[in-house]
Every structure is written in C-alpha cells, then in structure tokens.
Design a protein around this motif. Structure first.
Motif, PDB file in Angstrom:
ATOM      1  N   PRO A  80      18.494  49.108 -54.996  1.00 60.33           N
ATOM      2  CA  PRO A  80      18.189  48.294 -56.182  1.00 60.33           C
ATOM      3  C   PRO A  80      18.247  49.148 -57.443  1.00 60.33           C
ATOM      4  O   PRO A  80      18.043  50.367 -57.388  1.00 60.33           O
ATOM      5  CB  PRO A  80      16.764  47.801 -55.922  1.00 60.33           C
ATOM      6  CG  PRO A  80      16.185  48.716 -54.897  1.00 60.33           C
ATOM      7  CD  PRO A  80      17.322  49.338 -54.138  1.00 60.33           C
ATOM      8  N   MET A  81      18.529  48.513 -58.572  1.00 61.68           N
ATOM      9  CA  MET A  81      18.621  49.280 -59.830  1.00 61.68           C
ATOM     10  C   MET A  81      18.229  48.414 -61.016  1.00 61.68           C
ATOM     11  O   MET A  81      18.285  47.188 -60.958  1.00 61.68           O
ATOM     12  CB  MET A  81      20.042  49.825 -60.012  1.00 61.68           C
ATOM     13  CG  MET A  81      21.128  48.789 -60.249  1.00 61.68           C
ATOM     14  SD  MET A  81      21.336  48.460 -62.031  1.00 61.68           S
ATOM     15  CE  MET A  81      22.144  46.867 -62.052  1.00 61.68           C
ATOM     16  N   VAL A  82      17.839  49.098 -62.104  1.00 59.65           N
ATOM     17  CA  VAL A  82      17.744  48.456 -63.412  1.00 59.65           C
ATOM     18  C   VAL A  82      18.703  49.182 -64.351  1.00 59.65           C
ATOM     19  O   VAL A  82      18.823  50.405 -64.295  1.00 59.65           O
ATOM     20  CB  VAL A  82      16.313  48.465 -64.008  1.00 59.65           C
ATOM     21  CG1 VAL A  82      15.387  47.572 -63.208  1.00 59.65           C
ATOM     22  CG2 VAL A  82      15.743  49.865 -64.059  1.00 59.65           C
ATOM     23  N   MET A  83      19.412  48.428 -65.171  1.00 57.95           N
ATOM     24  CA  MET A  83      20.398  49.013 -66.075  1.00 57.95           C
ATOM     25  C   MET A  83      20.100  48.626 -67.512  1.00 57.95           C
ATOM     26  O   MET A  83      19.846  47.465 -67.810  1.00 57.95           O
ATOM     27  CB  MET A  83      21.808  48.517 -65.720  1.00 57.95           C
ATOM     28  CG  MET A  83      22.881  49.075 -66.638  1.00 57.95           C
ATOM     29  SD  MET A  83      24.526  48.446 -66.252  1.00 57.95           S
ATOM     30  CE  MET A  83      24.452  46.839 -67.056  1.00 57.95           C
ATOM     31  N   SER A  84      20.149  49.634 -68.383  1.00 62.02           N
ATOM     32  CA  SER A  84      20.009  49.365 -69.805  1.00 62.02           C
ATOM     33  C   SER A  84      21.378  49.472 -70.458  1.00 62.02           C
ATOM     34  O   SER A  84      22.066  50.487 -70.341  1.00 62.02           O
ATOM     35  CB  SER A  84      19.024  50.372 -70.394  1.00 62.02           C
ATOM     36  OG  SER A  84      19.237  50.504 -71.771  1.00 62.02           O
TER      37      SER A  84
END
Ligand code: ADP
Ligand code: MG
Length: 165
Positions: A80-84
């Motif tokens: 899983p990831m969060v991207m800005s």
C-alpha cells in the motif's frame, strides 16, 4: 514527534469500486529528492522520475492519493502507498513532483530502482500547515485512510493488476 491521527477526518474515502480516472498506472524510477528531510520525520518518500510524472501530468490534479506500489522486479511484493502530487519549487513550480510513501519498513534505501504505482483514489488537496506537528498528523492520517480504503474488496483485488505481473 507526534503519531496522532486527526479524529475529524473520515478513514474511508472514495466509492466502493474505483472509477474514472482510476486505476491510474505510473511507471518510472526512484530518484533523489530535494532533501526536505521526510525520512527524518519518519515518512520517507520515493521521488518519481520525470517520465513517470509526465504520464500523469494530464490526468490527475494536485493532492494526496492512495493506491498500490511495487519496486524492483515485476511479480515481487505489492505494498500500500500514499502519494503526494505537487509542484516542484526547484523548477519555479512549472514542473510537477510526485512522492510515494510506501507503507512498509525497508532496511535500506532503493534509489535508482524501478517503481510502479497504481493510483486508486484521491484523499485530499494539498495544504499549508501552521507547524510540523500538524503536517505529520495529517500524513499519519493519510496512511490510515490508505490502509482502510484499500482493504475493500474492489481495491484489494487490484493488487493483481497487470502492471505488477
Ligand atoms: P529524498 O529527498 O531523496 O526523496 P527522503 O527522505 O524522502 O529523501 O527518503 C526517500 C528514500 O528513502 C527513497 O528514495 C527510498 O530509497 C528510501 N525509503 C526507505 N523506506 C521507504 C518507504 N517506506 N517509502 C519510500 N521510500 C523509502
Ligand atoms: Mg522524498
């Protein structure tokens, strides 16, 4: 350092099933960032190379997103990831920047390695913060949002997307 999350933000975002423009696939390599010290905050971000950002420039607005990512060889573990997605101050804000925090602890850095990202949903617009603590709290919250939002069936099954095979 704060590890609070923001109790006022919903932890499930986006519809039950991803819809347009998602899933949105990106491919590139991990490049050196601008030394903003995200690792020192406990939140390292793998900065994407320009070709990955170029494919996205037309498709997505600035902000924070969640989805799945894989580094190195196809067929390896999907995380899983969060991207800005923002504007790069080094290029007078005329060029985009994309930074991916992978929700996993790695023993070492992985600069220069290939990275594939499947963006599945929008979390929130970019924001300015009164202090570092407020920023960290929001990023910690983004990470919780990503985990919970990805736990839904139609998101989980996209770990098997062709991008990663
Ligand atoms: P930079 O400014 O060079 O991007 P960061 O402080 O953001 O430096 O650290 C990013 C680097 O940390 C990545 O390029 C990668 O090599 C490494 N790294 C280690 N663990 C992670 C993780 N969980 N998510 C993203 N990058 C990580
Ligand atoms: Mg970074």
């Amino acid at each position: 350092m704060s590890i609070k999350i923001n109790p006022d933000r919903p932890l499930l975002v986006g519809p039950e099933k991803p819809h347009e423009p998602f899933p949105f696939a990106l491919e590139g390599t991990v490049v050196k960032g601008y030394g903003r010290g995200s690792k020192q905050l406990g939140i390292p971000t793998a900065n994407l190379s320009d070709e990955a950002i170029a494919t996205m420039a037309s498709g997505l607005e600035t902000g924070v997103y969640y989805g799945w990512t894989q580094i190195g060889e196809r067929g390896s573990t999907v995380y899983p990831m969060v991207m800005s997605l923002g504007w790069n101050p080094y290029f007078k804000n005329e060029q985009r920047s994309a930074e991916v925090h992978i929700i996993h602890e790695f023993p070492d850095d992985f600069y220069g390695i290939s990275i594939r990202v499947l963006v599945l949903g929008f979390i929130r617009p970019e924001q300015n913060y009164p202090n570092l603590d407020a920023l960290i709290t929001d990023i910690r919250t983004d990470i919780e949002v990503a985990k919970q939002s990805l736990a839904r069936t139609h998101y989980t099954e996209l770990k098997e997307h062709g991008l990663f095979a």
